[in-house]
Design a protein around this motif. Structure first.
Motif, mmCIF file in Angstrom:
data_model
loop_
_atom_site.group_PDB
_atom_site.id
_atom_site.type_symbol
_atom_site.label_atom_id
_atom_site.label_comp_id
_atom_site.label_asym_id
_atom_site.label_seq_id
_atom_site.Cartn_x
_atom_site.Cartn_y
_atom_site.Cartn_z
ATOM 1 N N PRO A 4 -4.747 25.010 -2.278
ATOM 2 C CA PRO A 4 -5.061 24.094 -3.378
ATOM 3 C C PRO A 4 -5.067 24.792 -4.737
ATOM 4 C CG PRO A 4 -6.572 23.742 -1.553
ATOM 5 C CD PRO A 4 -5.762 24.973 -1.229
ATOM 6 N N SER A 19 -3.929 18.883 -6.145
ATOM 7 C CA SER A 19 -3.756 19.157 -4.715
ATOM 8 C C SER A 19 -4.197 17.930 -3.932
ATOM 9 C CB SER A 19 -4.590 20.372 -4.300
ATOM 10 O OG SER A 19 -5.964 20.068 -4.389
ATOM 11 N N SER A 21 -6.247 17.895 -1.580
ATOM 12 C CA SER A 21 -7.700 17.953 -1.384
ATOM 13 C C SER A 21 -8.442 17.396 -2.602
ATOM 14 C CB SER A 21 -8.150 19.370 -1.054
ATOM 15 O OG SER A 21 -7.801 20.262 -2.078
ATOM 16 N N GLY A 24 -8.784 13.702 -2.212
ATOM 17 C CA GLY A 24 -9.360 13.258 -0.955
ATOM 18 C C GLY A 24 -8.360 12.984 0.144
ATOM 19 N N ALA A 26 -6.696 15.594 1.929
ATOM 20 C CA ALA A 26 -6.479 16.757 2.801
ATOM 21 C C ALA A 26 -6.508 16.286 4.247
ATOM 22 C CB ALA A 26 -7.544 17.813 2.566
ATOM 23 N N GLY A 27 -5.490 16.605 5.013
ATOM 24 C CA GLY A 27 -5.402 16.220 6.408
ATOM 25 C C GLY A 27 -4.924 14.791 6.631
#
Length: 108
Positions: A4, A19, A21, A24, A26-27
């Motif tokens: 990130p 980024s 992440s 919210g 991420a993944g």
């Protein structure tokens, strides 16, 4: 897949980068990340060639809105803490060379 802090490095070079992440995601599923990039008119930077190239190809084939997808390989850059710095410099150079990238996959 990418640090990130690469976004921070890009911002220091004058870009408007975030980024996954930071928003919210991420993944999150690739389609959700792509949809958010499209909503924000951003370039996607990823190491995941197969999924993002497929998403872009399908959208282009259907004449749907599409954003540029820059495919990078972490193995092309130093490992550890220097990855974000070197990757950001590489992306900065690519952006300088491609100020108006076409929608779809790019390999800097």
């Amino acid at each position: 897949m990418l640090p990130p802090s690469t976004a921070d490095e890009l911002n220091a070079l004058g870009h408007d980068a975030i980024s996954v992440s930071a928003v919210g995601l991420a993944g999150a599923e690739d389609e959700l990340v792509y949809a958010e990039a499209l909503r924000q008119s951003r370039v996607v930077v990823t190491e995941d060639f197969s999924d993002y190239a497929a998403i872009a190809a399908l959208r282009l084939a259907n004449d749907d809105p599409c954003v540029p997808v820059v495919i990078v390989h972490k193995s092309d850059h130093p490992r550890g803490g220097a990855l974000a710095h070197h990757l950001a410099r590489h992306l900065h150079q690519w952006a300088s060379d491609n100020p108006n990238p076409y929608p779809g996959p790019h390999w800097p």
